[in-house]
Design an enzyme around this catalytic site. Structure first.
Site, PDB file in Angstrom:
ATOM      1  N   ASP A 121       0.581   4.383   0.366  1.00 62.62           N
ATOM      2  CA  ASP A 121      -0.275   3.253   0.737  1.00 62.62           C
ATOM      3  C   ASP A 121      -1.522   3.218  -0.161  1.00 62.62           C
ATOM      4  O   ASP A 121      -1.695   4.109  -1.000  1.00 62.62           O
ATOM      5  CB  ASP A 121      -0.632   3.406   2.228  1.00 62.62           C
ATOM      6  CG  ASP A 121      -0.805   2.075   2.914  1.00 62.62           C
ATOM      7  OD1 ASP A 121      -1.065   1.069   2.229  1.00 62.62           O
ATOM      8  OD2 ASP A 121      -0.690   2.027   4.153  1.00 62.62           O
ATOM      9  N   ASP A 154       1.147  -6.883   5.960  1.00 61.54           N
ATOM     10  CA  ASP A 154       1.967  -6.106   6.894  1.00 61.54           C
ATOM     11  C   ASP A 154       2.686  -7.052   7.836  1.00 61.54           C
ATOM     12  O   ASP A 154       2.090  -8.014   8.329  1.00 61.54           O
ATOM     13  CB  ASP A 154       1.070  -5.256   7.810  1.00 61.54           C
ATOM     14  CG  ASP A 154       0.511  -4.053   7.097  1.00 61.54           C
ATOM     15  OD1 ASP A 154       0.682  -3.931   5.884  1.00 61.54           O
ATOM     16  OD2 ASP A 154      -0.113  -3.240   7.800  1.00 61.54           O
TER      17      ASP A 154
END
Ligand code: GAL
Length: 424
Positions: free
Chosen positions: A155, A216
């Protein structure tokens, strides 16, 4: 002339991360969408991020038939770490929630015939505030290899998007140097896009097996629609980057907050878009009809088509969309296709869509064998001039597969009006 052709062929070949992995989009299970950062193992032992959760899901991936249709990776997302590194600077899994440690969990997953994935972050911290790899990337890559990790999602919280062009490739090199093949999933482009930087996809393709471009996913139709629109509206920019070993990542498959029709739509479009199939669902309680969607072998076969070409939206008008993906087999210059009809309208009645194969771009004079991938409907062999008509439910999908026919079957003349519809 042949030299020029060779050069042309070489220049159109994308140089991809050379770890031999993700030749088709990865399939598996990932904790984030469904289980988030639930660390309350005392109050909620069944659902907290813990070794028990991952062992249970690994068990179910095998015993409930997911492994048999291709789901392979059991991937841990955020919130698996202790808040501090150990005395030698090493990453430590949360001692209460992962008392056996990550190597033991990987061993458990491997013993089931599955593969093991882990989450980290390129920055100082993960998005949920656990230690990131910045400053320890080599040590962390080696630690993942020693734990026998097969897949790393890296990430990008708490880091500078401008550093990523150096940092992501560097961690990838550390992974490669361990000698252990690990799928490398990057969040590099999405953070750069958010920062107004235009990502260097040549480099991203060279260093990552898959990468996130957009928000997301959340467990809602609104979120799913926004992703569908992003992939459609930016397709000319996104599609060329996808191919065997290097795929765009539109995020997880979830179905807690989606209706049955909407879940079917997600699965169909993920297959058209050559997306990773990473289920983020509770496999203990999933309803049978949703399980059937995730285990639909015909749709999985589209997703896993060896050409690895990402499909595109070819029609969008008044809430009706048509998406299409070239797949194998190929005959002469003609591809086969998967075609999805999506109804984005909110009036509660199904919409009829009628179109000829030719209008869909299916032009082979030898014809196509057409079947529905959700319903047990076989249309038989159709010529390009045949008009097909489908009924698409609101927020639902009809997905067809059209296999181009080899010449030998075309000896008998194809009747353009021939339209066989057999419901078994
Ligand atoms: C986000 C990431 C999600 C999830 C989450 C964990 O940035 O995109 O997929 O990993 O962090 O904190």
């Amino acid at each position: 002339m042949s030299v020029i052709l060779l050069l042309l062929a070489l220049s159109s070949t994308v140089i991809a991360l050379d770890n031999g992995l993700a030749l088709t989009p990865p399939m598996g299970w990932l904790s984030w969408e469904r289980f988030r950062c639930n660390t309350d193992c005392e109050g909620d032992p069944e659902n907290c991020i813990s070794e028990n959760l991952f062992r249970t899901m690994a068990d179910l991936v095998v015993s409930e038939g997911y492994a048999a249709v291709g789901y392979e990776y059991i991937n841990v997302d955020d919130c698996w770490l202790e808040k501090n590194r150990g005395p030698r600077g090493e990453l430590v899994a949360d001692r209460k929630r992962f008392p056996s440690g990550m190597r033991a969990l990987a061993d458990y997953v491997h013993a089931k015939g599955l593969k093991f994935g882990i989450y980290e972050d390129y920055g100082n911290y993960t998005c949920a505030g656990y230690p990131g790899i910045l400053g320890s990337s080599r040590q962390d890559a080696e630690q993942f290899a020693s734990w026998e990790v097969d897949y790393v999602k890296l990430d990008g919280c708490y880091s500078l998007p401008t550093d990523m062009d150096v940092g992501y490739p560097e961690f990838g090199r550390h992974l490669n140097r361990t000698g252990r093949p690990m799928v490398y999933s990057c969040s590099w482009p999405v953070y750069q896009i958010y920062a107004g930087i235009s990502p260097n996809f040549t480099s991203i393709i060279e260093h990552c097996n898959l990468w996130r471009n957009f928000d997301d996913i959340q467990d809602s139709w609104a979120s799913l629609e926004s992703i569908i629109d992003y992939y459609g509206n930016n397709q000319d920019y996104i599609i060329p980057n996808a191919g065997p070993g290097h795929f765009n990542d539109a995020d997880m498959l979830g179905n807690f907050g989606l209706s049955y029709e909407q879940s079917k739509t997600q699965m169909a479009l993920w297959a058209i878009l050559a997306q990773p199939l990473l289920m983020s669902v509770d496999l203990r309680t999933i309803r049978p009809e949703y399980k059937a969607i995730l285990q639909n072998k015909k749709i999985i076969a589209v997703d896993q088509d060896p050409l690895g070409i990402q499909g595109r939206r070819i029609y969008k008008h008044k809430g009706i969309e048509i998406w299409s993906r070239p797949i194998t087999p190929i005959y002469q210059t003609y591809y086969s296709y998967a075609v999805a009809f999506v109804n984005r309208r909110t009036d509660g009645t199904p919409s009829d869509v009628a179109v000829t194969l030719r209008e869909l771009g299916l032009q082979s004079p030898t014809g196509y064998r057409v079947e529905d991938l959700y319903e047990d409907v076989d249309y038989g062999v159709l010529s390009p001039n045949t008009k097909i008509k489908v009924k698409v439910n609101p927020s639902g999908v009809v997905i067809l597969r059209a296999d181009v026919q080899p010449e030998r079957f075309s000896k008998r003349p194809l009747n353009p009006f021939y339209y066989r519809y057999t419901k078994k």
